[in-house]
Design a protein around this motif. Structure first.
Motif, short mmCIF file in Angstrom:
data_model
loop_
_atom_site.label_atom_id
_atom_site.label_comp_id
_atom_site.label_asym_id
_atom_site.label_seq_id
_atom_site.Cartn_x
_atom_site.Cartn_y
_atom_site.Cartn_z
N THR A 188 0.85 -1.19 0.00
CA THR A 188 0.00 0.00 0.00
C THR A 188 0.90 1.24 0.00
OG1 THR A 188 -0.05 -0.16 2.42
CG2 THR A 188 -1.92 -1.08 1.21
N LEU A 189 0.41 2.30 -0.66
CA LEU A 189 1.17 3.55 -0.66
C LEU A 189 0.23 4.70 -0.98
CD1 LEU A 189 4.16 3.92 0.01
CD2 LEU A 189 4.63 4.13 -2.42
N TRP A 190 0.72 5.90 -0.84
CA TRP A 190 -0.12 7.07 -1.07
C TRP A 190 0.72 8.20 -1.64
CZ3 TRP A 190 0.98 4.66 3.44
CH2 TRP A 190 1.87 5.31 4.31
N GLN A 191 0.03 9.13 -2.25
CA GLN A 191 0.64 10.32 -2.83
C GLN A 191 -0.17 11.53 -2.34
OE1 GLN A 191 3.21 10.98 -4.74
NE2 GLN A 191 2.74 13.01 -5.50
N PRO A 192 0.45 12.59 -1.82
CA PRO A 192 1.88 12.86 -1.82
C PRO A 192 2.61 12.16 -0.67
CG PRO A 192 0.74 14.69 -0.83
CD PRO A 192 -0.32 13.74 -1.31
N SER A 193 3.79 11.68 -0.96
CA SER A 193 4.64 11.04 0.04
C SER A 193 6.07 11.05 -0.48
CB SER A 193 4.18 9.61 0.29
OG SER A 193 5.15 8.90 1.03
N TRP A 194 7.01 11.24 0.42
CA TRP A 194 8.42 11.18 0.04
C TRP A 194 8.76 9.81 -0.56
CZ3 TRP A 194 11.16 7.27 2.31
CH2 TRP A 194 10.66 6.74 3.50
N MET A 195 7.97 8.79 -0.19
CA MET A 195 8.24 7.45 -0.70
C MET A 195 8.05 7.37 -2.22
SD MET A 195 6.61 5.09 2.33
CE MET A 195 5.24 6.17 2.73
N MET A 196 7.09 8.14 -2.74
CA MET A 196 6.86 8.13 -4.19
C MET A 196 8.02 8.78 -4.93
SD MET A 196 4.20 6.42 -4.81
CE MET A 196 4.17 6.79 -6.57
N GLN A 197 8.75 9.65 -4.26
CA GLN A 197 9.92 10.28 -4.87
C GLN A 197 11.15 9.38 -4.74
OE1 GLN A 197 11.69 13.93 -3.07
NE2 GLN A 197 11.33 14.84 -5.07
N LYS A 198 11.23 8.65 -3.65
CA LYS A 198 12.42 7.84 -3.39
C LYS A 198 12.38 6.49 -4.08
CE LYS A 198 15.27 5.96 0.35
NZ LYS A 198 15.50 5.91 1.81
N PHE A 199 11.21 5.85 -4.12
CA PHE A 199 11.11 4.48 -4.60
C PHE A 199 10.55 4.43 -6.03
CE2 PHE A 199 10.34 3.68 0.12
CZ PHE A 199 11.67 3.40 0.36
N ASP A 200 11.12 3.55 -6.84
CA ASP A 200 10.69 3.39 -8.23
C ASP A 200 9.51 2.41 -8.28
OD1 ASP A 200 10.49 3.45 -10.97
OD2 ASP A 200 12.21 2.13 -11.31
N VAL A 201 8.33 2.94 -7.98
CA VAL A 201 7.12 2.11 -7.95
C VAL A 201 6.03 2.78 -8.78
CG1 VAL A 201 7.63 1.15 -5.66
CG2 VAL A 201 6.28 3.25 -5.85
N LYS A 202 4.95 2.03 -9.03
CA LYS A 202 3.82 2.57 -9.79
C LYS A 202 2.51 2.13 -9.13
CE LYS A 202 4.07 -1.39 -12.98
NZ LYS A 202 4.26 -1.82 -14.39
N PHE A 203 1.52 3.03 -9.15
CA PHE A 203 0.19 2.69 -8.67
C PHE A 203 -0.47 1.76 -9.68
CE2 PHE A 203 0.48 6.52 -5.99
CZ PHE A 203 -0.06 6.02 -4.81
N LEU A 204 -1.18 0.77 -9.17
CA LEU A 204 -1.95 -0.11 -10.03
C LEU A 204 -3.33 0.51 -10.29
CD1 LEU A 204 -1.14 -3.60 -8.45
CD2 LEU A 204 -0.13 -2.57 -10.51
N LYS A 205 -3.77 0.41 -11.52
CA LYS A 205 -5.10 0.90 -11.87
C LYS A 205 -6.15 0.13 -11.07
CE LYS A 205 -3.66 2.09 -16.56
NZ LYS A 205 -3.80 1.77 -18.01
N ASP A 206 -7.26 0.79 -10.82
CA ASP A 206 -8.30 0.24 -9.94
C ASP A 206 -9.65 0.32 -10.67
OD1 ASP A 206 -9.88 -0.52 -7.75
OD2 ASP A 206 -9.86 1.51 -6.91
N PRO A 207 -9.89 -0.53 -11.67
CA PRO A 207 -11.11 -0.41 -12.48
C PRO A 207 -12.40 -0.58 -11.70
CG PRO A 207 -9.95 -2.46 -12.98
CD PRO A 207 -9.02 -1.63 -12.16
N LYS A 208 -12.38 -1.27 -10.58
CA LYS A 208 -13.60 -1.47 -9.78
C LYS A 208 -13.84 -0.33 -8.79
CE LYS A 208 -13.58 -6.55 -10.11
NZ LYS A 208 -14.85 -6.68 -10.86
N GLY A 209 -12.88 0.58 -8.68
CA GLY A 209 -13.06 1.74 -7.80
C GLY A 209 -13.07 1.41 -6.32
N SER A 210 -12.27 0.45 -5.90
CA SER A 210 -12.20 0.10 -4.48
C SER A 210 -11.48 1.17 -3.66
CB SER A 210 -11.48 -1.24 -4.29
OG SER A 210 -12.21 -2.29 -4.90
#
Length: 282
Positions: A188-210
């Protein structure tokens, strides 16, 4: 003569007390939660209000119930909030007595992430890599809104995973370790967060809107605030901190700066933007 001087001194003291009371009444009390991202949005606005010649008091709160209670009682005049989703229950309860002043930033997002090198892009593809993850999704503190949404996503997508809750610090440690080893991990992760700047990760799309969609930070206040505080309203309405800058401020904090130092550094680097706010608010 002595009686006359006593009268003069008494009148002088009364004037000074009244002036002090008026000065206190003229203070704009600005509130936000004591979260890194909230303070990174709120404090530039505080600095700008002071630049506009207003007297400002900044108040931090530990949780939303206390913050909205303070707003109702008049302990703060304006509050930074995310009324579309994060505090929608409080907004629905009190909105007849509140007003939105302006959007302060936009782009908050939370959900599931994987390292950028993992060949999936959507939550509904997670079961295809379950054998590479040990069948685990690494979460954060139990009871948080993000973990509640994760539970809903597991059901909606019929994910064959065990959710591991714990702490943000433990999640960060496992994510960093997996990235260093080029392993597959789901967290799990969130934006804004320093973690999004430090770690090379991507959010997964959420077609069901959970998970909650992107949200805005709003300045809200008791009804009538804007009419009574025109300069403050105009000033707040011009202040907009891009979500990328909120991330940079929180990253500076993670690298050892205090929130005041991080905001001051951002302020100095973004004088061109601040000057645009000044022009627009006139």
């Amino acid at each position: 003569m002595k009686s006359f001087m006593k009268i003069v001194m008494s009148l002088f003291l009364l004037v000074m007390v009244a002036a002090g009371a008026r000065a206190e009444e003229g203070t704009i009390k600005v509130g936000s939660l004591a979260w890194e991202d909230q303070m990174a949005v709120a404090l530039p606005a505080v600095k700008f209000l002071e630049k506009q010649g207003l007297k400002v008091q900044y108040v931090k709160f530990s949780e939303w119930g206390i913050a909205f209670g303070a707003l109702q009682k008049g302990d703060v005049d304006v509050l930074l909030s995310s009324v579309d989703y994060l505090t929608s229950d409080y907004w629905a309860k009190y909105k007849s007595r509140l007003e939105k002043i302006s959007v302060a930033s936009y782009g908050t997002l939370q959900g599931l992430v994987v390292p950028s090198y993992v060949p999936i892009d959507s939550v509904d593809q997670l079961n295809s890599i379950v054998d590479k993850t040990g069948g685990k999704i690494i979460g954060i503190e139990p009871g948080s809104g993000l973990m509640r949404e994760l539970g809903e996503a597991v059901k909606a997508y019929d994910l064959k995973y065990q959710v591991i809750d714990g702490s943000t610090a433990a999640m960060v440690a496992q994510l960093q370790s997996a990235l260093e080893r080029k392993e597959t991990i789901v967290t799990t992760l969130w934006q804004p967060s320093w973690m999004m700047q430090k770690f090379d990760v991507k959010f997964l799309k959420d077609p069901k809107g959970s998970f909650a969609p992107s949200q805005a930070y709003y300045w809200i206040a008791p009804k009538g605030f804007s009419a009574k505080n025109e300069l403050a309203r105009q000033s707040l309405a011009t202040v907009y901190v891009p979500i990328e800058d909120v991330t940079r401020i929180t990253a500076d904090m993670n690298n050892g700066k205090t929130i005041d130092q991080a905001v001051d550094a951002w302020w100095e680097k973004n004088q061109a933007l601040v000057n645009k706010w000044s022009v627009m608010s006139k």
